[in-house]
Scaffold this active site. Structure first.
Site, PDB file in Angstrom:
ATOM      1  N   HIS A 294       0.843  -0.979  -0.009  1.00  0.00           N
ATOM      2  CA  HIS A 294      -0.040  -0.091   0.071  1.00  0.00           C
ATOM      3  C   HIS A 294       0.914   1.291  -0.031  1.00  0.00           C
ATOM      4  CE1 HIS A 294      -3.241  -2.387   2.345  1.00  0.00           C
ATOM      5  NE2 HIS A 294      -3.717  -2.301   1.023  1.00  0.00           N
TER       6      HIS A 294
ATOM      7  N   SER B  76      -3.000  -7.659   2.954  1.00  0.00           N
ATOM      8  CA  SER B  76      -3.247  -7.595   4.460  1.00  0.00           C
ATOM      9  C   SER B  76      -3.624  -8.895   5.024  1.00  0.00           C
ATOM     10  CB  SER B  76      -4.403  -6.397   4.655  1.00  0.00           C
ATOM     11  OG  SER B  76      -4.012  -5.233   4.140  1.00  0.00           O
TER      12      SER B  76
HETATM   13  P1  ADP Z   1      -9.815  -3.420  -0.453  1.00  0.00           P
HETATM   14  O1  ADP Z   1     -10.871  -4.066   0.632  1.00  0.00           O
HETATM   15  O2  ADP Z   1     -10.695  -2.158  -0.871  1.00  0.00           O
HETATM   16  O3  ADP Z   1      -9.570  -4.549  -1.539  1.00  0.00           O
HETATM   17  P2  ADP Z   1      -7.208  -3.245   0.362  1.00  0.00           P
HETATM   18  O4  ADP Z   1      -6.545  -2.578   1.616  1.00  0.00           O
HETATM   19  O5  ADP Z   1      -7.094  -4.648   0.490  1.00  0.00           O
HETATM   20  O6  ADP Z   1      -8.610  -2.785   0.485  1.00  0.00           O
HETATM   21  O7  ADP Z   1      -6.685  -2.699  -0.831  1.00  0.00           O
HETATM   22  C1  ADP Z   1      -6.656  -1.514  -1.238  1.00  0.00           C
HETATM   23  C2  ADP Z   1      -6.166  -1.084  -2.423  1.00  0.00           C
HETATM   24  O8  ADP Z   1      -4.437  -1.367  -2.548  1.00  0.00           O
HETATM   25  C3  ADP Z   1      -6.696  -2.135  -3.345  1.00  0.00           C
HETATM   26  O9  ADP Z   1      -6.694  -1.285  -4.976  1.00  0.00           O
HETATM   27  C4  ADP Z   1      -5.586  -3.033  -3.682  1.00  0.00           C
HETATM   28  O10 ADP Z   1      -5.597  -3.901  -4.920  1.00  0.00           O
HETATM   29  C5  ADP Z   1      -4.196  -2.318  -3.360  1.00  0.00           C
HETATM   30  N1  ADP Z   1      -3.118  -3.117  -2.888  1.00  0.00           N
HETATM   31  C6  ADP Z   1      -3.492  -3.984  -1.688  1.00  0.00           C
HETATM   32  N2  ADP Z   1      -1.952  -4.614  -1.615  1.00  0.00           N
HETATM   33  C7  ADP Z   1      -1.303  -4.345  -2.498  1.00  0.00           C
HETATM   34  C8  ADP Z   1       0.061  -4.459  -2.931  1.00  0.00           C
HETATM   35  N3  ADP Z   1       0.767  -5.255  -2.406  1.00  0.00           N
HETATM   36  N4  ADP Z   1       0.580  -4.015  -4.139  1.00  0.00           N
HETATM   37  C9  ADP Z   1      -0.366  -2.967  -4.691  1.00  0.00           C
HETATM   38  N5  ADP Z   1      -1.506  -2.574  -4.561  1.00  0.00           N
HETATM   39  C10 ADP Z   1      -2.104  -3.325  -3.551  1.00  0.00           C
END
Ligand code: ADP
Length: 158
Positions: A17, A127
């Site tokens: 993130h 996560s």
């Molecule tokens: P959600 O429940 O909306 O998917 P997340 O916190 O899991 O929330 O993810 C938020 C955003 O960050 C999403 O666009 C997800 O694809 C992106 N994301 C999560 N982990 C990564 C990563 N390791 N690399 C790039 N983008 C990520």
């Protein structure tokens, strides 16, 4: 001024993130990270904890604001006069869901979604994986910032 909102659960924020936040902050004049309340997802961390961890981790980025939203992201984006929604893309598996959300959001909110490809070293990082490792006492040091390592250790003790 070009504003983007970057929505997510951030339960907890990972280095993946933070990579997107850092790169996104370089593309837009202002980046508003929007933490979803998401009670239906039964998050491990409270909304306040998720916001606190993000604030601590992104404090060096002066054009990044950490906020939260309830309801539709398009309404929040409109309120903040955002030009785009920012999302990160990892494996192919992210594509279908993100494609659907971006299409729906463009239809109902007339807003574009900008995708940023994950940094190679974070392609496997989520996560959920971090929480799984931490719950069994595994080391999550390279996956999340130091303040989140501490918060995870405390949570897993409870
Ligand atoms: P959600 O429940 O909306 O998917 P997340 O916190 O899991 O929330 O993810 C938020 C955003 O960050 C999403 O666009 C997800 O694809 C992106 N994301 C999560 N982990 C990564 C990563 N390791 N690399 C790039 N983008 C990520």
């Amino acid at each position: 001024m070009k504003i983007a909102v970057y929505p997510g659960s951030f339960d907890p924020v990972t280095n993946g993130h933070l990579d997107i936040i850092g790169r996104g902050a370089g593309l837009f004049d202002k980046l508003v990270v929007a933490v979803a309340r998401n009670p239906r997802k039964k998050p491990l961390f409270t909304l306040e904890e998720r916001i606190l961890m993000l604030k601590e981790s992104a404090k060096r980025l002066s054009n990044v604001e950490i906020s939260c939203f309830n309801g539709l992201i398009v309404d929040f984006a409109c309120e903040r006069q955002a030009a785009a929604i920012l999302r990160g893309l990892r494996a192919l598996s992210d594509f279908e869901y993100e494609f659907q959300m971006a299409s729906v959001n463009r239809k109902i909110g007339n807003i574009e979604t900008v995708f940023m490809m994950t940094g190679n070293e974070y392609a496997y990082l989520s996560s959920s994986a971090v929480k799984e490792v931490a719950s069994f006492g595994g080391c999550v040091k390279g996956f999340v910032p130091q303040n989140v390592v501490r918060m995870l250790m405390e949570k897993c003790k409870q």
